[in-house]
Design an enzyme around this catalytic site. Structure first.
Site, PDB file in Angstrom:
ATOM      1  N   CYS A  29      32.368 -62.430 -12.261  1.00  0.00           N
ATOM      2  CA  CYS A  29      30.751 -62.108 -12.475  1.00  0.00           C
ATOM      3  C   CYS A  29      31.364 -60.965 -13.443  1.00  0.00           C
ATOM      4  O   CYS A  29      31.686 -61.492 -15.147  1.00  0.00           O
ATOM      5  CB  CYS A  29      30.864 -60.480 -11.225  1.00  0.00           C
TER       6      CYS A  29
ATOM      7  N   HIS B 237      29.433 -64.083  -7.148  1.00  0.00           N
ATOM      8  CA  HIS B 237      30.624 -64.091  -6.256  1.00  0.00           C
ATOM      9  C   HIS B 237      30.729 -64.456  -4.914  1.00  0.00           C
ATOM     10  O   HIS B 237      29.912 -64.190  -3.784  1.00  0.00           O
ATOM     11  CB  HIS B 237      29.591 -62.726  -4.998  1.00  0.00           C
TER      12      HIS B 237
ATOM     13  N   GLU C  55      32.845 -64.508  -3.219  1.00  0.00           N
ATOM     14  CA  GLU C  55      33.641 -63.966  -2.025  1.00  0.00           C
ATOM     15  C   GLU C  55      31.611 -63.275  -1.233  1.00  0.00           C
ATOM     16  O   GLU C  55      31.864 -62.361   0.383  1.00  0.00           O
ATOM     17  CB  GLU C  55      34.171 -62.664  -2.121  1.00  0.00           C
TER      18      GLU C  55
END
EC number: 2.6.1.85
Length: 192
Positions: A83, A170, A172
Site C-alpha cells: 500500500c 493488502h 494480510e
C-alpha cells in the site's frame, strides 16, 4: 532462520502483517518509520528482507524515511512495499502517486504470485488505499480489472533489475485470497 525488518508507517495493519510472517518461523523486527542511523542501515544488511507497511498520507509526507531506505538498500536486500510502501517504492523510482478509491477488487497479474502457489489469474484482494502509483521505471505486474476502474489501477509493481516489489492491496486482509503465500514469496526471494 529468516528475518524481516518491518518499517512501520503507523498503520493499524502493521501487526496483522507481523502475524502473517510469524508462522513461517520468521523473526520480525518492527521499527517505526523514523530516521535510521548509519549503523542501523549496515545492521539491516544482515536481515533477509524488508517490508514497508501501509500507512496514511503521501509517501513524501508519511514514508520519507522509507524512500531513503529504498534508495540506500534497493539491490542489496529484497524489499516488499504494501500500500503506502508500494507508493514509496514507486516514488523512489520516479513514479507519480495519484488519487484512487479503496474496495474489494479482482487483481489481474502476470504470474508474480505463482512461485509458491497457483493463484487464479483474477485474484480477489482487499484494497484500502486512496492513492496509487503511476509507472515510470518500474514494471507493472498486476492491475485492477474492475469495469468501474478506468484506466486500470496498478496493483503490483516490480523493479526491472532489483529484488524490489510492491503491492497496492493488502495481502494480510481477510478479503485477500492467498495473502500469506504472497508474503511468503518475499521471505524466499533471493537478492540478485
Amino acid at each position: 532462520m529468516t528475518s524481516v525488518l518491518m518499517i512501520d508507517n503507523c498503520d493499524s495493519f502493521t501487526y496483522n502483517l507481523v502475524d502473517q510472517f510469524s508462522p513461517h518461523g520468521t523473526i520480525v523486527i518492527v521499527k517505526r518509520n523514523h530516521p535510521f542511523y548509519d549503523g542501523e542501515i549496515e545492521a539491516i544488511m544482515a536481515l533477509t528482507s524488508i517490508c514497508i507497511t501501509p500507512g496514511p498520507c503521501y509517501p513524501a509526507e508519511a514514508a520519507l524515511n522509507s524512500c531513503s531506505i529504498i534508495g540506500h538498500l534497493a539491490g542489496r536486500i529484497p524489499i516488499l512495499g504494501i500500500c503506502l510502501g508500494q507508493q514509496a517504492l514507486g516514488q523512489a523510482r520516479g513514479g507519480l502517486v495519484i488519487f484512487a478509491h479503496g474496495k474489494l477488487s479482482n487483481i489481474e497479474h502476470n504470474g508474480i504470485f505463482a512461485p509458491l502457489f497457483n493463484p487464479p489469474r483474477a485474484l480477489p484482494a482487499g484494497r484500502y488505499h486512496s492513492l496509487v502509483v503511476e509507472p515510470a521505471r518500474i514494471e507493472v505486474t498486476g492491475q485492477c480489472n474492475q469495469l468501474e476502474v478506468v484506466p486500470q489501477e496498478i496493483m503490483a509493481i516490480r523493479h526491472r533489475d532489483l529484488p524490489v516489489e510492491g503491492v497496492q492491496f493488502h495481502p494480510e486482509s481477510i478479503l485477500s485470497s492467498n495473502g500469506a503465500a504472497i508474503l511468503a514469496n518475499l521471505i524466499h526471494r533471493p537478492c540478485h
